[in-house]
Design a protein around this motif. Structure first.
Motif, PDB file in Angstrom:
ATOM      1  N   ASN A 203      -6.457   8.762  77.690  1.00 35.15           N
ATOM      2  CA  ASN A 203      -7.333   7.577  76.872  1.00 35.15           C
ATOM      3  C   ASN A 203      -8.377   8.282  76.593  1.00 35.15           C
ATOM      4  OD1 ASN A 203      -8.461   5.290  75.914  1.00 35.15           O
ATOM      5  ND2 ASN A 203      -8.111   4.080  77.890  1.00 35.15           N
ATOM      6  N   PRO A 204      -8.965   8.381  75.332  1.00 33.26           N
ATOM      7  CA  PRO A 204     -10.151   8.798  75.021  1.00 33.26           C
ATOM      8  C   PRO A 204     -11.445   8.000  75.165  1.00 33.26           C
ATOM      9  CG  PRO A 204      -9.139   8.250  72.931  1.00 33.26           C
ATOM     10  CD  PRO A 204      -7.963   8.130  74.100  1.00 33.26           C
ATOM     11  N   ASN A 205     -10.863   6.682  75.390  1.00 34.39           N
ATOM     12  CA  ASN A 205     -11.829   5.566  75.635  1.00 34.39           C
ATOM     13  C   ASN A 205     -12.060   5.298  77.005  1.00 34.39           C
ATOM     14  OD1 ASN A 205     -12.517   5.309  72.857  1.00 34.39           O
ATOM     15  ND2 ASN A 205     -10.364   4.133  72.484  1.00 34.39           N
ATOM     16  N   PHE A 206     -11.280   5.927  77.921  1.00 33.77           N
ATOM     17  CA  PHE A 206     -11.332   5.542  79.462  1.00 33.77           C
ATOM     18  C   PHE A 206     -12.844   5.280  79.944  1.00 33.77           C
ATOM     19  CE2 PHE A 206     -11.250   6.392  83.926  1.00 33.77           C
ATOM     20  CZ  PHE A 206     -10.467   5.342  84.291  1.00 33.77           C
ATOM     21  N   VAL A 207     -13.611   6.217  79.831  1.00 34.38           N
ATOM     22  CA  VAL A 207     -14.890   6.047  80.347  1.00 34.38           C
ATOM     23  C   VAL A 207     -15.745   4.834  79.822  1.00 34.38           C
ATOM     24  CG1 VAL A 207     -17.197   7.061  80.756  1.00 34.38           C
ATOM     25  CG2 VAL A 207     -15.040   8.331  81.208  1.00 34.38           C
ATOM     26  N   SER A 208     -15.740   4.769  78.496  1.00 32.33           N
ATOM     27  CA  SER A 208     -16.575   3.821  77.851  1.00 32.33           C
ATOM     28  C   SER A 208     -15.876   2.383  78.240  1.00 32.33           C
ATOM     29  CB  SER A 208     -16.523   3.897  76.545  1.00 32.33           C
ATOM     30  OG  SER A 208     -15.246   3.861  75.602  1.00 32.33           O
ATOM     31  N   ASP A 209     -14.417   2.295  78.129  1.00 35.34           N
ATOM     32  CA  ASP A 209     -13.770   1.101  78.725  1.00 35.34           C
ATOM     33  C   ASP A 209     -14.133   0.462  80.266  1.00 35.34           C
ATOM     34  OD1 ASP A 209     -12.497   0.962  76.213  1.00 35.34           O
ATOM     35  OD2 ASP A 209     -10.537   1.489  77.122  1.00 35.34           O
ATOM     36  N   VAL A 210     -14.160   1.584  80.952  1.00 39.43           N
ATOM     37  CA  VAL A 210     -14.801   1.360  82.347  1.00 39.43           C
ATOM     38  C   VAL A 210     -16.179   0.698  82.517  1.00 39.43           C
ATOM     39  CG1 VAL A 210     -15.084   2.202  84.641  1.00 39.43           C
ATOM     40  CG2 VAL A 210     -13.158   2.852  83.553  1.00 39.43           C
ATOM     41  N   GLU A 211     -16.916   1.412  81.647  1.00 43.32           N
ATOM     42  CA  GLU A 211     -18.629   0.995  81.433  1.00 43.32           C
ATOM     43  C   GLU A 211     -18.414  -0.546  81.162  1.00 43.32           C
ATOM     44  OE1 GLU A 211     -22.754   2.791  80.627  1.00 43.32           O
ATOM     45  OE2 GLU A 211     -20.905   3.651  79.604  1.00 43.32           O
ATOM     46  N   ARG A 212     -17.593  -0.663  80.071  1.00 45.41           N
ATOM     47  CA  ARG A 212     -17.742  -1.789  79.296  1.00 45.41           C
ATOM     48  C   ARG A 212     -17.241  -3.007  80.259  1.00 45.41           C
ATOM     49  NH1 ARG A 212     -16.416  -0.590  74.897  1.00 45.41           N
ATOM     50  NH2 ARG A 212     -14.274  -0.313  75.032  1.00 45.41           N
TER      51      ARG A 212
ATOM     52  N   GLY B 132     -19.825  -6.161  81.946  1.00 44.98           N
ATOM     53  CA  GLY B 132     -19.223  -7.582  81.681  1.00 44.98           C
ATOM     54  C   GLY B 132     -19.191  -8.134  83.059  1.00 44.98           C
ATOM     55  N   ARG B 133     -18.791  -7.620  83.884  1.00 46.81           N
ATOM     56  CA  ARG B 133     -18.505  -8.242  85.263  1.00 46.81           C
ATOM     57  C   ARG B 133     -19.623  -8.535  86.179  1.00 46.81           C
ATOM     58  NH1 ARG B 133     -13.041  -6.999  88.463  1.00 46.81           N
ATOM     59  NH2 ARG B 133     -12.775  -9.182  88.692  1.00 46.81           N
ATOM     60  N   PHE B 134     -20.479  -7.230  86.180  1.00 47.80           N
ATOM     61  CA  PHE B 134     -21.615  -7.161  86.987  1.00 47.80           C
ATOM     62  C   PHE B 134     -23.110  -7.210  86.163  1.00 47.80           C
ATOM     63  CE2 PHE B 134     -18.230  -4.784  89.166  1.00 47.80           C
ATOM     64  CZ  PHE B 134     -17.946  -5.472  90.216  1.00 47.80           C
ATOM     65  N   LYS B 135     -23.186  -8.281  85.736  1.00 47.79           N
ATOM     66  CA  LYS B 135     -24.528  -8.616  84.948  1.00 47.79           C
ATOM     67  C   LYS B 135     -25.674  -8.352  85.916  1.00 47.79           C
ATOM     68  CE  LYS B 135     -22.371 -11.471  81.486  1.00 47.79           C
ATOM     69  NZ  LYS B 135     -21.572 -10.433  80.967  1.00 47.79           N
ATOM     70  N   GLY B 136     -26.550  -7.624  85.283  1.00 44.66           N
ATOM     71  CA  GLY B 136     -27.806  -7.307  86.102  1.00 44.66           C
ATOM     72  C   GLY B 136     -27.893  -6.029  86.751  1.00 44.66           C
ATOM     73  N   LEU B 137     -26.573  -5.504  86.897  1.00 43.37           N
ATOM     74  CA  LEU B 137     -26.423  -4.195  87.888  1.00 43.37           C
ATOM     75  C   LEU B 137     -26.267  -3.125  86.842  1.00 43.37           C
ATOM     76  CD1 LEU B 137     -24.110  -5.266  90.843  1.00 43.37           C
ATOM     77  CD2 LEU B 137     -26.447  -5.145  90.580  1.00 43.37           C
ATOM     78  N   ASP B 138     -26.761  -1.809  87.017  1.00 41.79           N
ATOM     79  CA  ASP B 138     -26.518  -0.685  86.408  1.00 41.79           C
ATOM     80  C   ASP B 138     -25.136  -0.326  86.776  1.00 41.79           C
ATOM     81  OD1 ASP B 138     -26.231   2.150  85.714  1.00 41.79           O
ATOM     82  OD2 ASP B 138     -28.540   2.565  85.806  1.00 41.79           O
ATOM     83  N   PRO B 139     -24.338   0.093  85.718  1.00 46.09           N
ATOM     84  CA  PRO B 139     -22.812   0.129  85.934  1.00 46.09           C
ATOM     85  C   PRO B 139     -22.651   1.552  86.699  1.00 46.09           C
ATOM     86  CG  PRO B 139     -23.058   0.160  83.785  1.00 46.09           C
ATOM     87  CD  PRO B 139     -24.390  -0.211  84.222  1.00 46.09           C
ATOM     88  N   LYS B 140     -23.428   2.427  86.378  1.00 45.34           N
ATOM     89  CA  LYS B 140     -23.283   3.948  86.804  1.00 45.34           C
ATOM     90  C   LYS B 140     -23.971   3.917  88.350  1.00 45.34           C
ATOM     91  CE  LYS B 140     -22.560   6.109  82.504  1.00 45.34           C
ATOM     92  NZ  LYS B 140     -23.086   7.170  81.649  1.00 45.34           N
ATOM     93  N   THR B 141     -24.964   3.412  88.770  1.00 49.02           N
ATOM     94  CA  THR B 141     -25.640   3.473  89.968  1.00 49.02           C
ATOM     95  C   THR B 141     -25.428   2.380  90.823  1.00 49.02           C
ATOM     96  OG1 THR B 141     -27.818   2.818  89.221  1.00 49.02           O
ATOM     97  CG2 THR B 141     -27.218   5.114  89.007  1.00 49.02           C
ATOM     98  N   GLU B 142     -25.174   1.078  90.521  1.00 43.75           N
ATOM     99  CA  GLU B 142     -25.228   0.078  91.290  1.00 43.75           C
ATOM    100  C   GLU B 142     -23.650  -0.615  91.442  1.00 43.75           C
ATOM    101  OE1 GLU B 142     -29.528  -1.903  90.947  1.00 43.75           O
ATOM    102  OE2 GLU B 142     -28.360  -1.873  89.144  1.00 43.75           O
ATOM    103  N   THR B 143     -22.732  -0.011  90.960  1.00 43.38           N
ATOM    104  CA  THR B 143     -21.385  -0.489  91.017  1.00 43.38           C
ATOM    105  C   THR B 143     -20.375   0.438  91.763  1.00 43.38           C
ATOM    106  OG1 THR B 143     -20.835  -0.218  88.908  1.00 43.38           O
ATOM    107  CG2 THR B 143     -21.783  -2.181  89.102  1.00 43.38           C
ATOM    108  N   ALA B 144     -19.476  -0.035  92.311  1.00 37.80           N
ATOM    109  CA  ALA B 144     -18.185   1.010  92.817  1.00 37.80           C
ATOM    110  C   ALA B 144     -17.058   0.835  92.015  1.00 37.80           C
ATOM    111  CB  ALA B 144     -18.307   0.647  94.378  1.00 37.80           C
ATOM    112  N   ILE B 145     -16.476   1.916  91.665  1.00 33.20           N
ATOM    113  CA  ILE B 145     -15.153   1.720  90.873  1.00 33.20           C
ATOM    114  C   ILE B 145     -14.107   2.265  91.962  1.00 33.20           C
ATOM    115  CG2 ILE B 145     -13.757   2.387  89.122  1.00 33.20           C
ATOM    116  CD1 ILE B 145     -16.608   3.454  87.978  1.00 33.20           C
TER     117      ILE B 145
END
Length: 141
Positions: free
Chosen positions: A57-66, A70-83
């Motif tokens: 999926n060429p959009n995998f990374v951007s889909d995860v970031e989106r 959307g789910r964790f408003k106010g948090l930096d998705p790259k540094t303040e969330t866990a996948i």
């Protein structure tokens, strides 16, 4: 430098229960696997490789970031969330995790046995390991 964190299914479930404010379980299997084999309750489906062509999926990374934005408003998705990533047996998650880490995500974990685990001597899954084997919450269509 961030690196992939390996978790057993039970440890992944516990992690998600203890960190609901900033973690999400992403099931990266194909749509058919997710729907018909079943999936962890509460997981979000974003396929890494899917039918009909079985291309990455060429959009995998951007889909995860989106999803994270959307789910964790106010948090930096790259540094303040866990996948927490889950696939069938813990193999595809390693490639998907590598893409996320290369894009700058800092906390990427994966279910090392996947949803179904490895095949047994009769080529059956869910008998040696995996999310279902350990009796963790799951559902199917």
């Amino acid at each position: 430098m961030a690196e992939l964190i390996d978790l057993s299914p039970i440890a992944a479930y516990q992690y998600l229960q203890e960190n609901p404010a900033n973690s999400v379980l992403v099931d990266i299997r194909s749509s058919m696997e997710y729907l018909f084999v079943g999936h962890p309750i509460g997981s979000i489906h974003i396929a890494w490789i899917d039918e009909p062509d079985w291309d990455v999926n060429p959009n995998f990374v951007s889909d995860v970031e989106r999803l994270l934005l959307g789910r964790f408003k106010g948090l930096d998705p790259k540094t303040e969330t866990a996948i927490v990533l889950c696939c069938r047996s813990g193999k595809r998650t390693q490639d998907a995790a590598a893409a996320l880490l290369a894009a700058g995500f800092q906390k990427v974990l994966h279910v090392n046995e996947g949803f179904e685990g490895e095949r047994d001597e009769q080529h059956h899954r869910s008998t040696l390991g995996g999310w279902r084997f350990h009796g963790l919450p799951w559902e199917q269509c």
